[in-house]
Every structure is written in C-alpha cells, then in structure tokens.
Design a protein around this motif. Sequence first.
Motif, short mmCIF file in Angstrom:
data_model
loop_
_atom_site.label_atom_id
_atom_site.label_comp_id
_atom_site.label_asym_id
_atom_site.label_seq_id
_atom_site.Cartn_x
_atom_site.Cartn_y
_atom_site.Cartn_z
N MET A 76 0.73 -1.35 -0.01
CA MET A 76 0.01 0.04 -0.25
C MET A 76 0.80 1.22 0.00
O MET A 76 0.50 2.10 -0.94
N GLU A 77 1.81 1.28 0.72
CA GLU A 77 2.76 2.49 0.82
C GLU A 77 3.35 2.86 -0.36
O GLU A 77 3.66 3.87 -1.02
N GLY A 78 3.86 1.64 -1.04
CA GLY A 78 4.64 1.54 -2.43
C GLY A 78 3.77 2.14 -3.51
O GLY A 78 4.04 3.01 -4.03
N ALA A 79 2.62 1.68 -3.35
CA ALA A 79 1.55 2.20 -4.38
C ALA A 79 1.28 3.79 -4.22
O ALA A 79 1.14 4.55 -5.07
N GLU A 80 1.03 4.08 -2.95
CA GLU A 80 0.90 5.62 -2.69
C GLU A 80 2.07 6.37 -3.09
O GLU A 80 1.97 7.50 -3.57
N GLU A 81 3.34 5.86 -2.92
CA GLU A 81 4.57 6.53 -3.25
C GLU A 81 4.83 6.65 -4.79
O GLU A 81 4.92 7.73 -5.27
N LEU A 82 4.14 5.60 -5.76
CA LEU A 82 4.35 5.56 -6.85
C LEU A 82 3.16 6.49 -7.40
O LEU A 82 3.40 7.22 -8.56
N GLN A 83 2.05 6.70 -6.76
CA GLN A 83 1.00 7.58 -7.36
C GLN A 83 1.37 9.09 -7.10
O GLN A 83 1.34 9.96 -7.62
N GLN A 84 2.27 9.23 -5.99
CA GLN A 84 2.59 10.76 -5.56
C GLN A 84 3.76 11.04 -6.69
O GLN A 84 4.00 12.16 -7.20
N ARG A 85 4.68 10.14 -6.93
CA ARG A 85 5.51 10.43 -7.83
C ARG A 85 5.18 10.70 -9.20
O ARG A 85 5.57 11.33 -10.07
N TYR A 86 3.99 9.61 -9.81
CA TYR A 86 3.52 9.73 -11.09
C TYR A 86 2.18 9.58 -10.95
O TYR A 86 1.47 8.66 -11.17
N PRO A 87 1.65 10.92 -10.87
CA PRO A 87 0.19 10.97 -10.81
C PRO A 87 -0.71 10.26 -12.11
O PRO A 87 -0.19 10.73 -13.03
N GLY A 88 -1.74 9.60 -11.72
CA GLY A 88 -2.23 9.04 -12.79
C GLY A 88 -1.60 7.83 -13.45
O GLY A 88 -1.68 7.34 -14.49
N PHE A 89 -0.55 7.16 -12.72
CA PHE A 89 -0.11 5.78 -13.14
C PHE A 89 -0.97 4.92 -13.68
O PHE A 89 -0.55 4.24 -14.83
N ALA A 90 -2.03 4.58 -13.14
CA ALA A 90 -2.82 3.72 -13.49
C ALA A 90 -3.49 3.53 -14.93
O ALA A 90 -3.68 2.68 -15.67
N GLY A 91 -3.46 4.83 -15.28
CA GLY A 91 -4.10 5.22 -16.67
C GLY A 91 -2.91 5.63 -17.82
O GLY A 91 -3.28 5.61 -19.01
N PHE A 92 -1.58 5.36 -17.51
CA PHE A 92 -0.70 5.46 -18.14
C PHE A 92 -0.55 4.63 -19.41
O PHE A 92 -0.86 3.36 -19.02
#
Length: 160
Positions: A76-92
Amino acid sequence: MKRRSFLMFCTALFAVKLFAKGKTEQNSMEIIKSAMEHMFPSTNKYKGAREFKGFRFLLFVSTHPTFEKKDFKLLMEGAEELQQRYPGFAGFNRAQKEISLREFETTLFGQNWLSLLLYYGLEAMLGDPVYGGNDKLYGWKNLDHTSPKPMAAKPFGELL
C-alpha cells in the motif's frame, strides 16, 4: 461454504474494507493491479496477470490471517509513493508505465516494492488455482507444466 462463494465473499469483504478506508486505498489497489499487469504482460505466446488473475490472487490471500501485515503495508505504501511520484500511473500507456517503474526501481524503496509485487505475481501465476490465481491453469501452461493430480480442493490446508 463453496469455494466460489467464499472467493466472492472475501472479495466483497475486501471491497467494503477499501470503501470504508477511502479513495486513497482504492487508488492504491488500482495502482498495484496496474503495476502487476504491466510486470506480467500478455503476449501472443503467454497469458499475463490479467488472464491468470494475479490481482484476484493477491486480494484472496491478503484476507487470510497468515498473510504478512508488513507485506500489505509495504504494498500500500509503495502504491501511494508511486502515485505521488507519477500521478495518474494506472492510466498511463505501456511506455509511460515502463519509464515510471524503471525510475521507481532506482530507489531502495521502489526496489523492495517491485520485488514484493513480483513475488506475489509469481505466486499467483504458479500457485494452485484454489487460491484465486493461475486461472484456467494459464500460469502452468505458460511454462508447459503438467498440473498435479489430485489438485487441492480447499485453500490453506483446510480439510474437506
């Protein structure tokens, strides 16, 4: 309780849990699913995480009492960090995800997160389908592995 009913119950329970904790955790789960499907892509020859149900496996095993709480926390923390660094990652698109994950893996935290996600993805692909992954035996078929006889009837060593 039948296996299918149990899986649906656990998934529903997990979804309710996500809803109760808010949108942040739901977004984190979308990121985890998206990253896993990127790490285990489908090709003309092999079925990927989407087909062998890698994320469904992770949802199922994470509801069991023996699931490592520290693993869930790191995911969960990794996913949050990834989202903070790369907003919208899931839609990339595929190329954007690849660049983002390659940059993320240059950090120690990113390496640990991706390693754990890879671990659960491999478990989902190669584990017994009774745990929600390896759907239609795609993981074993990817490796031309013959399924064991007999196969498990219940998960986690439960008796019939």
